[in-house]
Design a protein around this motif. Structure first.
Motif, PDB file in Angstrom:
ATOM      1  N   LYS A   1       0.831  -1.203   0.000  1.00 58.17           N
ATOM      2  CA  LYS A   1       0.000   0.000   0.000  1.00 58.17           C
ATOM      3  C   LYS A   1       0.868   1.255   0.000  1.00 58.17           C
ATOM      4  O   LYS A   1       0.559   2.244  -0.672  1.00 58.17           O
ATOM      5  CB  LYS A   1      -0.933   0.005   1.209  1.00 58.17           C
ATOM      6  CG  LYS A   1      -2.100  -0.926   1.078  1.00 58.17           C
ATOM      7  CD  LYS A   1      -2.986  -0.835   2.309  1.00 58.17           C
ATOM      8  CE  LYS A   1      -4.087  -1.875   2.238  1.00 58.17           C
ATOM      9  NZ  LYS A   1      -4.925  -1.850   3.446  1.00 58.17           N
ATOM     10  N   ALA A   2       1.953   1.241   0.775  1.00 60.81           N
ATOM     11  CA  ALA A   2       2.855   2.401   0.828  1.00 60.81           C
ATOM     12  C   ALA A   2       3.498   2.644  -0.538  1.00 60.81           C
ATOM     13  O   ALA A   2       3.630   3.790  -0.991  1.00 60.81           O
ATOM     14  CB  ALA A   2       3.927   2.184   1.896  1.00 60.81           C
ATOM     15  N   ILE A   3       3.887   1.570  -1.210  1.00 54.32           N
ATOM     16  CA  ILE A   3       4.471   1.711  -2.553  1.00 54.32           C
ATOM     17  C   ILE A   3       3.429   2.282  -3.512  1.00 54.32           C
ATOM     18  O   ILE A   3       3.713   3.219  -4.279  1.00 54.32           O
ATOM     19  CB  ILE A   3       5.018   0.360  -3.061  1.00 54.32           C
ATOM     20  CG1 ILE A   3       6.226  -0.081  -2.232  1.00 54.32           C
ATOM     21  CG2 ILE A   3       5.400   0.443  -4.535  1.00 54.32           C
ATOM     22  CD1 ILE A   3       6.687  -1.506  -2.515  1.00 54.32           C
ATOM     23  N   SER A   4       2.221   1.736  -3.480  1.00 47.82           N
ATOM     24  CA  SER A   4       1.151   2.211  -4.362  1.00 47.82           C
ATOM     25  C   SER A   4       0.826   3.672  -4.102  1.00 47.82           C
ATOM     26  O   SER A   4       0.676   4.467  -5.033  1.00 47.82           O
ATOM     27  CB  SER A   4      -0.110   1.368  -4.181  1.00 47.82           C
ATOM     28  OG  SER A   4       0.118   0.048  -4.603  1.00 47.82           O
TER      29      SER A   4
ATOM     30  N   ARG B   1       9.007  10.685  -4.392  1.00 46.23           N
ATOM     31  CA  ARG B   1      10.231   9.913  -4.590  1.00 46.23           C
ATOM     32  C   ARG B   1      10.148   8.632  -3.762  1.00 46.23           C
ATOM     33  O   ARG B   1       9.774   8.658  -2.585  1.00 46.23           O
ATOM     34  CB  ARG B   1      11.427  10.746  -4.150  1.00 46.23           C
ATOM     35  CG  ARG B   1      12.736  10.097  -4.441  1.00 46.23           C
ATOM     36  CD  ARG B   1      13.859  11.114  -4.298  1.00 46.23           C
ATOM     37  NE  ARG B   1      15.123  10.483  -4.565  1.00 46.23           N
ATOM     38  CZ  ARG B   1      15.992  10.144  -3.622  1.00 46.23           C
ATOM     39  NH1 ARG B   1      15.754  10.417  -2.368  1.00 46.23           N
ATOM     40  NH2 ARG B   1      17.125   9.558  -3.957  1.00 46.23           N
ATOM     41  N   ILE B   2      10.512   7.527  -4.407  1.00 41.29           N
ATOM     42  CA  ILE B   2      10.410   6.218  -3.746  1.00 41.29           C
ATOM     43  C   ILE B   2      11.809   5.722  -3.406  1.00 41.29           C
ATOM     44  O   ILE B   2      12.668   5.630  -4.281  1.00 41.29           O
ATOM     45  CB  ILE B   2       9.683   5.212  -4.651  1.00 41.29           C
ATOM     46  CG1 ILE B   2       8.251   5.698  -4.896  1.00 41.29           C
ATOM     47  CG2 ILE B   2       9.685   3.826  -4.030  1.00 41.29           C
ATOM     48  CD1 ILE B   2       7.464   4.857  -5.851  1.00 41.29           C
TER      49      ILE B   2
ATOM     50  N   VAL C   1       9.992  -2.413  -4.500  1.00 36.70           N
ATOM     51  CA  VAL C   1      10.429  -1.048  -4.189  1.00 36.70           C
ATOM     52  C   VAL C   1      11.385  -0.548  -5.274  1.00 36.70           C
ATOM     53  O   VAL C   1      11.249   0.575  -5.773  1.00 36.70           O
ATOM     54  CB  VAL C   1      11.096  -0.968  -2.797  1.00 36.70           C
ATOM     55  CG1 VAL C   1      11.743   0.396  -2.576  1.00 36.70           C
ATOM     56  CG2 VAL C   1      10.088  -1.271  -1.709  1.00 36.70           C
ATOM     57  N   HIS C   2      12.339  -1.375  -5.662  1.00 40.68           N
ATOM     58  CA  HIS C   2      13.310  -0.963  -6.689  1.00 40.68           C
ATOM     59  C   HIS C   2      12.624  -0.739  -8.034  1.00 40.68           C
ATOM     60  O   HIS C   2      12.981   0.187  -8.775  1.00 40.68           O
ATOM     61  CB  HIS C   2      14.430  -1.988  -6.811  1.00 40.68           C
ATOM     62  CG  HIS C   2      15.367  -1.994  -5.641  1.00 40.68           C
ATOM     63  ND1 HIS C   2      15.979  -0.863  -5.157  1.00 40.68           N
ATOM     64  CD2 HIS C   2      15.789  -3.012  -4.844  1.00 40.68           C
ATOM     65  CE1 HIS C   2      16.740  -1.165  -4.125  1.00 40.68           C
ATOM     66  NE2 HIS C   2      16.646  -2.475  -3.905  1.00 40.68           N
TER      67      HIS C   2
ATOM     68  N   ALA D   1       6.246   8.713 -12.333  1.00 40.46           N
ATOM     69  CA  ALA D   1       5.212   9.063 -11.361  1.00 40.46           C
ATOM     70  C   ALA D   1       3.838   8.692 -11.895  1.00 40.46           C
ATOM     71  O   ALA D   1       3.582   8.772 -13.087  1.00 40.46           O
ATOM     72  CB  ALA D   1       5.264  10.558 -11.072  1.00 40.46           C
ATOM     73  N   GLY D   2       2.947   8.289 -11.017  1.00 38.02           N
ATOM     74  CA  GLY D   2       1.587   7.967 -11.398  1.00 38.02           C
ATOM     75  C   GLY D   2       1.385   6.509 -11.746  1.00 38.02           C
ATOM     76  O   GLY D   2       0.280   6.079 -11.990  1.00 38.02           O
TER      77      GLY D   2
END
Length: 187
Positions: A22-25, A33-34, A60-61, A68-69
């Protein structure tokens, strides 16, 4: 009891995994920025949790590389970072080509406007240059013909003068031989 404990650990790991996804999404949808640290902080897990679960770390990578998006967890990534970079490089190359073409067209327009202003001012060459070139050629040919005719006339005149001198000498010599007085002068 160890079965219950094992089931509890598994349920806790599953909840943490879901929070990471969920945090990644959420980060991908926001366009923020991830990073591994940022996702771990947002999901409320330790970074070591991500490093122990290679599939989450890979997610994550992958999200780091996505534009973005995009939601890397959904697997519906239509555009990759590499393809966007290639598109950007192509667009920049096209911009360079278009800038060069614009400069070329500006120079050509400037020349055309300058020539038009020159013609309209009355100082420039007339528009029918071909007719003028033909007239110049005809006049040059006529000039050559007249020059040749003049040279022939001058040669004829010189010959006539010489003949006149000879004739006068001849007449003067006859008059002196006949003793008839002073020599006659040519008129």
């Amino acid at each position: 009891m160890s079965t219950a404990m094992s089931a509890g650990r598994k349920a806790d790991a599953d909840r943490r995994r879901q929070r990471v996804v969920k945090a990644i999404s959420a980060a991908a949808q926001k366009g923020s920025r991830i990073t591994v640290s940022g996702i771990a902080r947002q999901a409320g897990v330790d970074r070591t949790f991500l490093y122990r679960h290679r599939d989450l770390l890979a997610l994550v990578h992958t999200a780091e590389l996505e534009p973005a998006g995009q939601d890397p967890a959904s697997g519906a990534s239509a555009v990759s970072r590499a393809s966007l970079q290639a598109d950007l490089a192509n667009a920049q190359a096209r911009n360079v080509r278009l800038a060069a073409r614009i400069q070329q067209l500006e120079r050509r327009l400037s020349q055309e406007l300058g020539e038009q202003a020159w013609r309209e001012s009355g100082l420039g060459a007339p528009t029918d240059i071909e007719e003028l070139q033909r007239t110049i050629t005809r006049l040059e040919q006529r000039n050559v013909e007249l020059t040749e005719a003049l040279q022939e006339s001058q040669a004829d005149l010189s010959a006539a003068r010489e003949a006149n001198r000879e004739l006068t000498r001849s007449i003067n010599q006859r008059g002196q031989q006949a003793g008839s007085g002073p020599p006659a002068s040519p008129q």
